[in-house]
Design an enzyme around this catalytic site. Structure first.
Site, PDB file in Angstrom:
ATOM      1  N   THR A   7      17.067  12.719 -78.886  1.00  0.00           N
ATOM      2  CA  THR A   7      17.478  13.107 -80.219  1.00  0.00           C
ATOM      3  C   THR A   7      17.244  12.512 -81.155  1.00  0.00           C
ATOM      4  O   THR A   7      16.350  11.843 -81.674  1.00  0.00           O
ATOM      5  CB  THR A   7      18.578  11.432 -80.501  1.00  0.00           C
ATOM      6  N   SER A  47      22.164   7.407 -71.292  1.00  0.00           N
ATOM      7  CA  SER A  47      21.483   7.600 -72.570  1.00  0.00           C
ATOM      8  C   SER A  47      20.712   5.819 -72.939  1.00  0.00           C
ATOM      9  O   SER A  47      20.174   5.541 -71.929  1.00  0.00           O
ATOM     10  CB  SER A  47      22.153   6.662 -73.630  1.00  0.00           C
ATOM     11  N   LYS A  58      18.664  17.262 -79.382  1.00  0.00           N
ATOM     12  CA  LYS A  58      20.260  16.256 -80.479  1.00  0.00           C
ATOM     13  C   LYS A  58      20.422  16.071 -81.651  1.00  0.00           C
ATOM     14  O   LYS A  58      19.680  15.103 -82.123  1.00  0.00           O
ATOM     15  CB  LYS A  58      20.535  15.827 -79.301  1.00  0.00           C
ATOM     16  N   GLY A  80      34.178  14.613 -82.009  1.00  0.00           N
ATOM     17  CA  GLY A  80      35.180  15.144 -82.219  1.00  0.00           C
ATOM     18  C   GLY A  80      36.036  16.589 -81.044  1.00  0.00           C
ATOM     19  O   GLY A  80      37.288  16.527 -81.262  1.00  0.00           O
ATOM     20  N   VAL A  81      35.594  16.584 -79.819  1.00  0.00           N
ATOM     21  CA  VAL A  81      36.464  17.291 -79.162  1.00  0.00           C
ATOM     22  C   VAL A  81      37.116  16.299 -77.782  1.00  0.00           C
ATOM     23  O   VAL A  81      37.202  15.646 -77.625  1.00  0.00           O
ATOM     24  CB  VAL A  81      35.371  17.892 -77.873  1.00  0.00           C
ATOM     25  N   GLY A 121      31.980  12.020 -75.799  1.00  0.00           N
ATOM     26  CA  GLY A 121      31.917  10.699 -76.065  1.00  0.00           C
ATOM     27  C   GLY A 121      32.503   9.587 -76.308  1.00  0.00           C
ATOM     28  O   GLY A 121      32.853   9.101 -74.705  1.00  0.00           O
ATOM     29  N   TYR A 154      15.293   8.674 -77.751  1.00  0.00           N
ATOM     30  CA  TYR A 154      14.941   8.604 -79.146  1.00  0.00           C
ATOM     31  C   TYR A 154      13.098   8.608 -79.221  1.00  0.00           C
ATOM     32  O   TYR A 154      12.598   7.024 -78.237  1.00  0.00           O
ATOM     33  CB  TYR A 154      14.906   7.222 -80.240  1.00  0.00           C
ATOM     34  N   HIS A 203      26.253  13.104 -84.423  1.00  0.00           N
ATOM     35  CA  HIS A 203      26.278  11.779 -83.167  1.00  0.00           C
ATOM     36  C   HIS A 203      27.633  10.982 -83.750  1.00  0.00           C
ATOM     37  O   HIS A 203      27.321  10.091 -83.731  1.00  0.00           O
ATOM     38  CB  HIS A 203      24.249  10.753 -84.539  1.00  0.00           C
TER      39      HIS A 203
HETATM   40  C1  FMN Z   1      29.127   3.659 -79.354  1.00  0.00           C
HETATM   41  C2  FMN Z   1      29.259   5.102 -79.056  1.00  0.00           C
HETATM   42  C3  FMN Z   1      27.626   4.928 -78.731  1.00  0.00           C
HETATM   43  C4  FMN Z   1      26.415   6.361 -79.011  1.00  0.00           C
HETATM   44  N1  FMN Z   1      25.110   6.273 -78.126  1.00  0.00           N
HETATM   45  C5  FMN Z   1      24.075   6.829 -78.296  1.00  0.00           C
HETATM   46  C6  FMN Z   1      22.921   6.891 -78.014  1.00  0.00           C
HETATM   47  O1  FMN Z   1      22.771   6.114 -77.074  1.00  0.00           O
HETATM   48  N2  FMN Z   1      22.578   7.812 -77.953  1.00  0.00           N
HETATM   49  C7  FMN Z   1      22.359   9.137 -78.421  1.00  0.00           C
HETATM   50  O2  FMN Z   1      21.241  10.093 -78.586  1.00  0.00           O
HETATM   51  N3  FMN Z   1      23.589   9.468 -79.036  1.00  0.00           N
HETATM   52  C8  FMN Z   1      24.690   8.278 -79.524  1.00  0.00           C
HETATM   53  N4  FMN Z   1      26.056   8.344 -79.346  1.00  0.00           N
HETATM   54  C9  FMN Z   1      26.420   9.269 -79.934  1.00  0.00           C
HETATM   55  C10 FMN Z   1      26.438  10.441 -78.245  1.00  0.00           C
HETATM   56  O3  FMN Z   1      26.227  11.158 -77.759  1.00  0.00           O
HETATM   57  C11 FMN Z   1      28.114  11.925 -79.250  1.00  0.00           C
HETATM   58  O4  FMN Z   1      27.236  12.542 -79.991  1.00  0.00           O
HETATM   59  C12 FMN Z   1      29.252  11.228 -80.426  1.00  0.00           C
HETATM   60  O5  FMN Z   1      29.721  10.456 -79.516  1.00  0.00           O
HETATM   61  C13 FMN Z   1      29.774  12.370 -79.825  1.00  0.00           C
HETATM   62  O6  FMN Z   1      31.359  12.617 -80.455  1.00  0.00           O
HETATM   63  P1  FMN Z   1      32.620  12.249 -80.165  1.00  0.00           P
HETATM   64  O7  FMN Z   1      32.709  10.636 -79.834  1.00  0.00           O
HETATM   65  O8  FMN Z   1      33.402  12.239 -80.930  1.00  0.00           O
HETATM   66  O9  FMN Z   1      32.441  12.919 -78.677  1.00  0.00           O
HETATM   67  C14 FMN Z   1      27.013   7.419 -79.705  1.00  0.00           C
HETATM   68  C15 FMN Z   1      28.507   7.768 -79.824  1.00  0.00           C
HETATM   69  C16 FMN Z   1      28.985   6.605 -79.737  1.00  0.00           C
HETATM   70  C17 FMN Z   1      30.350   6.062 -80.074  1.00  0.00           C
HETATM   71  O1  173 Z   2      25.205   3.411 -81.389  1.00  0.00           O
HETATM   72  C1  173 Z   2      24.798   4.586 -81.322  1.00  0.00           C
HETATM   73  O2  173 Z   2      25.467   5.373 -81.918  1.00  0.00           O
HETATM   74  C2  173 Z   2      23.163   4.972 -80.470  1.00  0.00           C
HETATM   75  O3  173 Z   2      23.141   5.665 -81.437  1.00  0.00           O
HETATM   76  C3  173 Z   2      22.647   3.529 -80.157  1.00  0.00           C
HETATM   77  C4  173 Z   2      21.383   3.892 -80.492  1.00  0.00           C
HETATM   78  C5  173 Z   2      20.666   2.634 -79.544  1.00  0.00           C
HETATM   79  C6  173 Z   2      21.319   1.543 -79.227  1.00  0.00           C
HETATM   80  C7  173 Z   2      22.031   1.508 -79.156  1.00  0.00           C
HETATM   81  C8  173 Z   2      23.149   2.372 -80.100  1.00  0.00           C
END
Ligand code: FMN
Ligand code: 173
Length: 355
Positions: A158, A104, A221, A278-279, A299, A132, A245
């Site tokens: 993303t 990330s 994404k 959701g996996v 995630g 991003y 997301h």
């Molecule tokens: C705490 C958290 C932080 C995340 N941070 C990012 C991120 O920095 N960049 C991003 O593209 N997606 C981020 N995501 C989305 C994940 O890449 C992913 O799409 C998502 O967690 C998938 O769902 P799951 O948690 O049910 O497996 C984040 C998700 C969570 C739960």
């Molecule tokens: O929390 C998130 O889902 C996320 O994508 C994110 C994006 C930037 C900073 C921290 C988290």
């Protein structure tokens, strides 16, 4: 620990409550968050019989990487809030599992350090970098250079976040930013001196510019609309990640798995389609593959493993998914991922579904 659900319980007990809510939470009413898992439960697999083999191979070819299984680590922010080793532990565990880690942009360990940790475990470890697009092109280019120098073999842009999601648990808890002592390490010393991650509306032209500035494969994404999948492929994207997301952006969206079939249809095998959201079980992986994904991302399960037991916990999560997926494949009469075809998926209930 025998299931991801148990690791989740342990993580819940161990995490600072505000951090647990940050990781677990979704946007607004958390409808999409809940539906991501529920939608898998509405689907069922129709196994084939008398045609399996004992020598199954579950590895898959992905842009810039071969993965030992069709499960990769989705990019999630702030791993040091889950465990002191943070992303270093995650990187080691993904490398040990032989799968791709999508680092990330908002990691609390720099991508170079993550890559070094992964390569100490396996010199062939594969990392992708999630970003991003930033309105200051120089910032985006610096991030891409850092990812490239770290040896990342693909970029994951993303595209579902023109603004931050409405994380109401965080608002209630007053959790707005990283606490003192933690930083988004990829965001140090950037042109213009910005330290924060900008979420701002971007366009297909910005993406063209990114593609022109790098020879790395670029995946998008956060695509849910089939027409965007069409545009992405037309614009030369090297892959699509179907994702809402983790229910953290627009709450009024479908579950990722419900959006997958139409996007897989549009892609028609021209570019790889991945899915996340959701996996939680190997059977979820199998359903996603049968509906057209080449691999899935996880995630929160990775964060639960990390909070429960650091690197070992993340390893456990990945090995559970590997075992469960291979077991499901065996029970479906498959030898490899390609045997999971769409006719194997049906909608639960007496009538079945039309697919
Ligand atoms: C705490 C958290 C932080 C995340 N941070 C990012 C991120 O920095 N960049 C991003 O593209 N997606 C981020 N995501 C989305 C994940 O890449 C992913 O799409 C998502 O967690 C998938 O769902 P799951 O948690 O049910 O497996 C984040 C998700 C969570 C739960
Ligand atoms: O929390 C998130 O889902 C996320 O994508 C994110 C994006 C930037 C900073 C921290 C988290």
């Amino acid at each position: 620990m025998t299931t991801i659900a148990e690791l989740h319980d342990r993580a819940r007990q161990r995490l600072v409550p505000e951090y647990y809510d940050y990781f677990a939470g979704g946007a607004a009413d958390e409808t999409a968050l809940a539906d991501n898992e529920r939608a898998f439960r509405r689907l069922a697999l129709m196994p084939r019989v008398l045609r399996g083999r004992a020598d199954r191979d579950i590895s898959v070819e992905l842009p810039g990487a071969r993965a030992s299984m069709p499960v990769v680590v989705a990019p999630t922010a702030f791993h040091r809030l889950a465990h002191p080793d943070g992303e270093l532990a995650t990187a080691r565990a993904a490398a040990a599992a032989g799968t791709v880690l999508i680092a990330s942009m908002a990691a609390t360990v720099g991508v170079g350090e993550m890559a070094a940790a992964a390569r100490a475990v396996d010199p062939g470890a594969a990392l992708w970098f999630q970003l991003y697009l930033q309105s200051d092109t120089r910032v985006t280019e610096t991030l891409v250079r850092r990812a490239t120098d770290a040896g990342c073999s693909a970029l994951v842009v993303t595209v579902d976040s023109p603004v931050f999601g409405r994380h109401e648990r965080d608002r209630r808890n007053g959790f707005a930013d990283l606490p003192a002592g933690f930083a988004a390490e990829n965001m140090r010393d950037l042109p213009g001196g910005r330290r924060n991650i900008e979420m701002t509306p971007m366009s297909w032209e910005h993406l063209d510019r990114l593609r022109a500035s790098t020879s790395l494969p670029v995946l998008l994404k956060g695509i849910l609309h089939p027409e965007d999948a069409h545009l992405a492929i037309e614009r030369g994207a090297d892959g699509i990640v179907v994702s809402n997301h983790g229910g953290r952006q627009l709450d009024a969206v479908p579950a990722s798995i419900d959006a997958l079939p139409r996007i897989a249809e549009v892609a028609g095998g021209r570019v790889p389609v991945l899915l996340d959201g959701g996996v939680r079980r190997g059977s979820d992986v199998a359903i996603a593959l049968a509906l057209g994904a080449v691999a899935v991302g996880v995630g929160r399960p990775v964060i639960w493993g990390l909070a429960a037991d650091g690197e070992l916990g993340v390893r456990q999560v990945l090995e559970l998914l590997r075992e469960e997926f291979d077991h499901t494949l065996a029970l479906c009469g498959g030898q490899g991922p390609a045997d999971l075809t769409r006719d194997l998926v049906t909608v639960r209930g007496p009538e079945g579904g039309k697919w």
